[in-house]
Design a protein around this motif. Sequence first.
Motif, PDB file in Angstrom:
ATOM      1  N   ALA A  45     -33.835 -16.276 -39.960  1.00 29.01           N
ATOM      2  CA  ALA A  45     -32.538 -16.942 -39.933  1.00 29.01           C
ATOM      3  C   ALA A  45     -32.172 -17.332 -38.503  1.00 29.01           C
ATOM      4  O   ALA A  45     -32.100 -16.483 -37.616  1.00 29.01           O
ATOM      5  N   LEU A  46     -31.940 -18.617 -38.276  1.00 26.05           N
ATOM      6  CA  LEU A  46     -31.505 -19.095 -36.972  1.00 26.05           C
ATOM      7  C   LEU A  46     -30.164 -18.474 -36.588  1.00 26.05           C
ATOM      8  O   LEU A  46     -29.263 -18.376 -37.425  1.00 26.05           O
ATOM      9  N   GLY A  47     -30.055 -18.059 -35.343  1.00 30.44           N
ATOM     10  CA  GLY A  47     -28.817 -17.494 -34.861  1.00 30.44           C
ATOM     11  C   GLY A  47     -28.579 -16.058 -35.269  1.00 30.44           C
ATOM     12  O   GLY A  47     -27.581 -15.448 -34.862  1.00 30.44           O
ATOM     13  N   LYS A  48     -29.500 -15.474 -36.046  1.00 27.31           N
ATOM     14  CA  LYS A  48     -29.307 -14.108 -36.531  1.00 27.31           C
ATOM     15  C   LYS A  48     -30.516 -13.213 -36.274  1.00 27.31           C
ATOM     16  O   LYS A  48     -30.363 -12.067 -35.857  1.00 27.31           O
ATOM     17  N   ALA A  49     -31.714 -13.715 -36.555  1.00 27.20           N
ATOM     18  CA  ALA A  49     -32.913 -12.884 -36.416  1.00 27.20           C
ATOM     19  C   ALA A  49     -33.243 -12.657 -34.936  1.00 27.20           C
ATOM     20  O   ALA A  49     -33.176 -13.578 -34.122  1.00 27.20           O
ATOM     21  N   ILE A  50     -33.581 -11.421 -34.611  1.00 23.67           N
ATOM     22  CA  ILE A  50     -33.957 -11.018 -33.253  1.00 23.67           C
ATOM     23  C   ILE A  50     -35.248 -10.207 -33.330  1.00 23.67           C
ATOM     24  O   ILE A  50     -35.347  -9.261 -34.122  1.00 23.67           O
ATOM     25  N   PHE A  51     -36.213 -10.556 -32.485  1.00 22.40           N
ATOM     26  CA  PHE A  51     -37.497  -9.868 -32.459  1.00 22.40           C
ATOM     27  C   PHE A  51     -37.728  -9.253 -31.080  1.00 22.40           C
ATOM     28  O   PHE A  51     -37.169  -9.710 -30.079  1.00 22.40           O
TER      29      PHE A  51
END
Length: 272
Positions: A129-135
């Motif tokens: 999800a753009l703007g939400k997912a963080i890796f």
Amino acid sequence: MPYEDYELIRITVDHGICRATIDNPPINLLDQALMFEIDRLTQEIAADGAVRVLIVDSADPEFFVAHADVALILDLPVDDITLHDHLSPFHQVMERFRTLPKPTIAVIEGICRGGGSEWAAAFDLRYAALGKAIFGQPEVMFGIIPGGGGTQRLPRLVGRGRSLEAILGGMDFDAATAEAWGFVDRALPPDELHRFVDKLAARIASVPPKTVAAAIRAVDASLDAQVGDIVTGLRVEDQLFRETLAQPEARQRLQAVIDAGAQTRAFELGDR
């Protein structure tokens, strides 16, 4: 009946698609209990002829899987730093999942670091999800290296330089960067993500299972011819992971992050 008595994964099966939703509050920690359920699910999916595709998402919009349980890492033995002939228990679970003879799709809407990112790399397909997912692979900041396949699967997806940036820098990267690097197959607006994945899964489920399995085997054979045997790399990673974990400074750093409030929602959602 399969898929009963799961406590940390919600499971539904419909029209050949199994949806497994991770629900391990407060932060979807990849702890021993969740690893056991992931491994059990892998084996049940493999044996279930009615399931053609597996989708994994999260019940928590802010966390896919936060990371591996630091306390569990600290409990690992450090009196043996030789190269093993066998895979570590965590590697065994991840390899069983990676080699599941049915397509696996990760739907990542929140934080996905450390062991969570390593698990994501074991999926056939990843959508974020753009703007939400963080890796992120922050392990070196605590004196160790990734020990769940990160040094082996990440380079296969994004290349050596980007892998070293992620691993040595220990910095987070967002969904747009993950898509540009090739770590996720697409980064989509949150309101489009599930709709896209559901449509894709339905298309895959409509194809004869033997055809799907053959296509996956053919693609994997091409990659294996280029990069060799991943198991050898996993054994080396496991040795080096245990070697770094045996260092006093690493254990101090790992304990310090627990003492600082790690594995609480407030800590994990804060600026890193």
